[in-house]
Design a protein around this motif. Sequence first.
Motif, PDB file in Angstrom:
ATOM      1  N   VAL A   1       0.860  -1.174   0.000  1.00  0.00           N
ATOM      2  CA  VAL A   1       0.000   0.000   0.000  1.00  0.00           C
ATOM      3  C   VAL A   1       0.899   1.227   0.000  1.00  0.00           C
ATOM      4  O   VAL A   1       2.006   1.214   0.562  1.00  0.00           O
ATOM      5  CB  VAL A   1      -0.938   0.038   1.231  1.00  0.00           C
ATOM      6  N   LEU A   2       0.457   2.291  -0.665  1.00  0.00           N
ATOM      7  CA  LEU A   2       1.217   3.532  -0.708  1.00  0.00           C
ATOM      8  C   LEU A   2       0.881   4.363   0.514  1.00  0.00           C
ATOM      9  O   LEU A   2      -0.294   4.611   0.806  1.00  0.00           O
ATOM     10  CB  LEU A   2       0.904   4.302  -1.990  1.00  0.00           C
TER      11      LEU A   2
ATOM     12  N   ALA B   1       6.105   2.617  -0.605  1.00  0.00           N
ATOM     13  CA  ALA B   1       5.315   1.415  -0.879  1.00  0.00           C
ATOM     14  C   ALA B   1       5.599   0.431   0.250  1.00  0.00           C
ATOM     15  O   ALA B   1       6.704  -0.112   0.345  1.00  0.00           O
ATOM     16  CB  ALA B   1       5.696   0.823  -2.225  1.00  0.00           C
TER      17      ALA B   1
ATOM     18  N   ASP C   1       0.603  -3.276  -6.063  1.00  0.00           N
ATOM     19  CA  ASP C   1      -0.438  -2.336  -5.633  1.00  0.00           C
ATOM     20  C   ASP C   1      -1.577  -2.396  -6.642  1.00  0.00           C
ATOM     21  O   ASP C   1      -1.479  -1.859  -7.741  1.00  0.00           O
ATOM     22  CB  ASP C   1       0.129  -0.919  -5.553  1.00  0.00           C
TER      23      ASP C   1
ATOM     24  N   ARG D   1      -4.710  -1.353  -5.924  1.00  0.00           N
ATOM     25  CA  ARG D   1      -5.785  -0.426  -5.570  1.00  0.00           C
ATOM     26  C   ARG D   1      -5.739   0.862  -6.366  1.00  0.00           C
ATOM     27  O   ARG D   1      -6.674   1.637  -6.350  1.00  0.00           O
ATOM     28  CB  ARG D   1      -5.702  -0.116  -4.071  1.00  0.00           C
TER      29      ARG D   1
END
Length: 492
Positions: free
Chosen positions: A144-145, A150, A176, A178
């Motif tokens: 997730v960022l 990351a 990632d 999303r």
Amino acid sequence: MFRLLVQEREWDNWIVFCEQFEAKARQLAVDVPRLGSLTVSRATFARWYSGEVSRPHRDAARVLEALFGFPIDELFRPAPETMVPQRSRAHGRGDVTASLAITRRWPTSRLFLSAAHGVTDSWELRGRRVMDGTTTAVLFHPVVLRDGMATFQVASPSSLEGFLRPARRGLLVGVDERADDLRLYVVDSWNARRVRSALSSGDEPVALPVAHRLDDLTYGVLWALVQFDDGLLADDQALDAGQEVLATYLMQDRSAPSHLAVPGLSSVGSSWLGSQFCARHLHRQLLDAAQPPMFVTREQTGEEAAAWLFYRHKADYLRSQARRFSGSDVPRVFCIPEPVVRRSGSYERILLFLAIALMEHLGVRVHVTPRPEFQAVDGVALVPGQRAALATWVRTDALWKTDTSTAPAVLRHFEDVISDASTDTVAAGRDPQQRLRALADYLGLDWGWLISRCRELGALGVAQFIRPRSRLLSVDALDDALRFVGTLAPDR
């Protein structure tokens, strides 16, 4: 692909599959009530499994897409060759999506997802002419960022430790899903171990700078570096023994030994040995140069030109020439015809661009001619009116081909070649900014993106995401090129 995914999940028994299918259909029935009673007959499952059906009907397709996470058209197309239909290990959707994305974007890559527990997935990198190809271990994990980093979401720290511990090279890839588009972030296992050891607690997650994003720039770097590294490590003893061969031939003004002179070398090992000999030959021939030399070089592709960015002796040679002829106009001619550009992937064209940028950074004025008649010209260092030192290791049947001539006709020939090629250059301009901008256009590279990514990766340093293991390689020259390009103006 439907059959592959069913096998990986061990749902290839009709009864087991029906349980999964009907459970997913009941979940979807909250919004579409008619799906609540949907099931699959044994005969239908057999047709899907055997590939006799190209596309299930609308309601069944909706359930299958939700069940597997792939569009129905992909589920019922032939599975990519990168996915081996084995069983006993269920990969997450991110693993499969990432492996497919990498293979589709970069044809010199193939990802193999292992079906067995405890067996590492592998990433095959394939070369063209200079590089032999190799395979490295790979592990996918979701990220997730957060705050420009990351951050890996690791459910089982022990499995990550098991991947990072072995001495072999490995690549840890963060996925990632999303974002609007799939984004991947990469780091080699050595750096991942370094990051983990720096954490105050073993429970803290590994986080990578966003500069680690896997794109044409970072893919090109790892594609070249991993293949160079493995090839040179495999040939280490043979190359060490080959130094005696180099010493013997260096005493001769002309040589073109066959590959049998140092038998058993890989293509990478042969290229390194030929490149090193040519550098030493030219250095020796230029010691008494009365004026700055002019050069013709034979590299045309990123695969060939990457040696300037990674081979330690080539960077040393460039720097020594830059110091000696500082402030002089030292031209170097490349011949890169348009068909060669079209056959190269953008990641390879970026490597070629960076090699030329490194030369411009060190005071070399690079001319790039698209005229195909110049591609047969040997590599040469010409001291006008004094000597032509020929040195070729690219696209030759010998390990290398060197010669020296003082004949006036030979000197005039190379003077004419360099003059003609310099006049007809696609990298015209009064300064490096203009010349490199024109070159980027010719190579079809996005100038603004290229400067931004070079600045980003140059500030980080290549060794922070992937490092060479061979003593014969270095990323210092590549870092210099990245940082230099990063200082250029992003617009015209």
